[in-house]
Structure formats: C-alpha cells, structure tokens
Scaffold this motif. Structure first.
Motif, PDB file in Angstrom:
ATOM      1  N   PRO A 275      -1.249   7.155   4.694  1.00  0.00           N
ATOM      2  CA  PRO A 275      -0.994   6.604   6.047  1.00  0.00           C
ATOM      3  C   PRO A 275       0.080   5.509   6.037  1.00  0.00           C
ATOM      4  CG  PRO A 275      -3.346   6.846   5.658  1.00  0.00           C
ATOM      5  CD  PRO A 275      -2.672   7.105   4.345  1.00  0.00           C
ATOM      6  N   CYS A 276       0.070   4.645   5.051  1.00  0.00           N
ATOM      7  CA  CYS A 276       1.093   3.598   4.981  1.00  0.00           C
ATOM      8  C   CYS A 276       2.444   4.193   4.626  1.00  0.00           C
ATOM      9  CB  CYS A 276       0.699   2.528   3.960  1.00  0.00           C
ATOM     10  SG  CYS A 276      -0.490   1.337   4.624  1.00  0.00           S
TER      11      CYS A 276
ATOM     12  N   CYS B 177       0.845  -1.194   0.000  1.00  0.00           N
ATOM     13  CA  CYS B 177       0.000   0.000   0.000  1.00  0.00           C
ATOM     14  C   CYS B 177       0.881   1.245   0.000  1.00  0.00           C
ATOM     15  CB  CYS B 177      -0.904  -0.001   1.222  1.00  0.00           C
ATOM     16  SG  CYS B 177      -1.790   1.548   1.395  1.00  0.00           S
TER      17      CYS B 177
ATOM     18  N   CYS C  93      -4.777   2.355  -0.857  1.00  0.00           N
ATOM     19  CA  CYS C  93      -5.280   1.907   0.445  1.00  0.00           C
ATOM     20  C   CYS C  93      -6.158   0.662   0.308  1.00  0.00           C
ATOM     21  CB  CYS C  93      -6.100   3.027   1.081  1.00  0.00           C
ATOM     22  SG  CYS C  93      -6.841   2.552   2.647  1.00  0.00           S
ATOM     23  N   VAL C  94      -5.859  -0.332   1.138  1.00  0.00           N
ATOM     24  CA  VAL C  94      -6.650  -1.572   1.092  1.00  0.00           C
ATOM     25  C   VAL C  94      -7.584  -1.678   2.308  1.00  0.00           C
ATOM     26  CG1 VAL C  94      -5.033  -2.867  -0.327  1.00  0.00           C
ATOM     27  CG2 VAL C  94      -4.734  -2.869   2.158  1.00  0.00           C
ATOM     28  N   GLY C  95      -7.792  -0.531   2.969  1.00  0.00           N
ATOM     29  CA  GLY C  95      -8.782  -0.492   4.051  1.00  0.00           C
ATOM     30  C   GLY C  95      -8.312  -1.099   5.361  1.00  0.00           C
ATOM     31  N   GLN C  96      -7.010  -1.156   5.550  1.00  0.00           N
ATOM     32  CA  GLN C  96      -6.471  -1.722   6.797  1.00  0.00           C
ATOM     33  C   GLN C  96      -5.618  -0.684   7.521  1.00  0.00           C
ATOM     34  OE1 GLN C  96      -6.969  -4.999   7.810  1.00  0.00           O
ATOM     35  NE2 GLN C  96      -8.337  -5.283   6.076  1.00  0.00           N
ATOM     36  N   CYS C  97      -6.048   0.575   7.445  1.00  0.00           N
ATOM     37  CA  CYS C  97      -5.194   1.669   7.923  1.00  0.00           C
ATOM     38  C   CYS C  97      -4.939   1.632   9.426  1.00  0.00           C
ATOM     39  CB  CYS C  97      -5.798   3.018   7.559  1.00  0.00           C
ATOM     40  SG  CYS C  97      -6.420   3.082   5.897  1.00  0.00           S
TER      41      CYS C  97
ATOM     42  N   VAL D 244       0.880  -1.656   5.434  1.00  0.00           N
ATOM     43  CA  VAL D 244       0.156  -2.884   5.089  1.00  0.00           C
ATOM     44  C   VAL D 244       0.651  -3.432   3.751  1.00  0.00           C
ATOM     45  CG1 VAL D 244      -2.130  -3.833   4.544  1.00  0.00           C
ATOM     46  CG2 VAL D 244      -1.909  -2.054   6.290  1.00  0.00           C
TER      47      VAL D 244
ATOM     48  N   SER E  80      -0.604   4.422  -0.158  1.00  0.00           N
ATOM     49  CA  SER E  80      -1.396   5.588   0.236  1.00  0.00           C
ATOM     50  C   SER E  80      -0.749   6.257   1.445  1.00  0.00           C
ATOM     51  CB  SER E  80      -2.834   5.173   0.540  1.00  0.00           C
ATOM     52  OG  SER E  80      -3.467   4.783  -0.665  1.00  0.00           O
TER      53      SER E  80
ATOM     54  N   THR F 250      -0.964   0.170   9.746  1.00  0.00           N
ATOM     55  CA  THR F 250       0.015   0.565   8.730  1.00  0.00           C
ATOM     56  C   THR F 250       1.449   0.258   9.174  1.00  0.00           C
ATOM     57  OG1 THR F 250       0.105   2.761   9.703  1.00  0.00           O
ATOM     58  CG2 THR F 250      -1.434   2.442   7.862  1.00  0.00           C
TER      59      THR F 250
END
Ligand code: FES
Length: 149
Positions: A79-80, A75, A116-120, A125, A77, A123
């Motif tokens: 946050p990651c 990821c 983003c894969v929705g696991q923020c 991920v 994005s 991070t």
C-alpha cells in the motif's frame, strides 16, 4: 551520558538468554549495538566472538554498528509502495546525501526500509524513532527533517 555497555552486559551474565537481553538493553541505550560491545558480550558469556556476533546479527531487530540519533524508516509494503514511497525514498536520499541503510557523517540520521507499520490509512508512511508520519510527500520531507533538531 550513555551507560557503559560493559556494565550493561555484566548485569545479564547469569540470566537465561542473557546475551539477547543484554543486546536489547544496549540497543535501548545506544540505538544500536557498538561492534566492541559484541566482543565484550563474547567474553562475559564465555563464547567465541563469532558466536556472539552470530547472535547479534541473527535477529533483524538488533542492529550492530553505528546508527544515527534519528532512525528514519520508510514503509515499503505494497500500500505504501503504490502510494508513492519510492519518491519519498528518493527525496530522503537526496536531501540527506546518503542511501538506504546508511548513516549521515554527522551521526544524525540513518535511513532504513521497513515492512508495514500498521498505519495504512495514511500511506505513504515513514517513522522517525518509531513515531509515525503519514501521507508523506517528497515535497514535505524538508519540513519533517527540519523538526529533527
Ligand atoms: S503498508 Fe505502509 S504502513 Fe501499512
């Protein structure tokens, strides 16, 4: 054994939007769309190879060309990224000896970036064949790769 893509494509011949459905089915079976399958689809759906190629490469979720048995996505994005995704990328590239977008010579691993894969909450991920791994560190990469037999 993988199903024959010629048969898969033929199964969608008379369906509306059949070529896209056929590409999806091939990707489910192979993890990617073999280049020869695009030529087969052109024949079956009575279009030029360029048109069939255009459809296959238009949608980002369709992948043409050889890919590994394990598709590792990192990821990228914000946050990651802030949590250190770059170090994870560097560790993966170093340990596998390939760059992002490439596949190892033995056909085992492919590296790709993703949004983003929705696991923020965990991070940085990565996902391996869609299974998420959270709080990944550069030091933990070797253990994760070792789980991929
Ligand atoms: S930003 Fe990476 S999982 Fe959401």
């Amino acid at each position: 054994m993988k199903p024959d893509y010629t048969e898969i494509v033929a199964g969608y011949k008379d369906k509306p939007g059949g070529i896209i459905e056929a590409y999806h089915a091939i990707q489910r079976a192979y993890n990617y769309i073999p280049e020869e399958a695009v030529a087969v689809a052109a024949q079956v759906f009575d279009m030029s190879k360029a048109e069939a190629w255009g459809v296959a490469t238009f949608y980002s979720y369709l992948k043409v060309g050889e890919r590994g048995r394990y598709i590792i996505r990192i990821c990228e994005s914000a946050p990651c990224h802030i949590a250190g995704a770059e170090e994870v990328v560097a560790a993966l590239e170093k340990q596998l000896g390939i760059k992002m977008g490439e596949t190892t010579a033995d056909g085992k691993f492919t590296l790709e970036l993703t949004e983003c894969v929705g696991q923020c909450q965990a991070t940085p991920v990565i996902t391996i064949n869609s299974k998420p791994y959270g709080d990944v560190t550069a030091d933990g990469i070797a253990d994760i790769l070792a789980q991929c037999k």
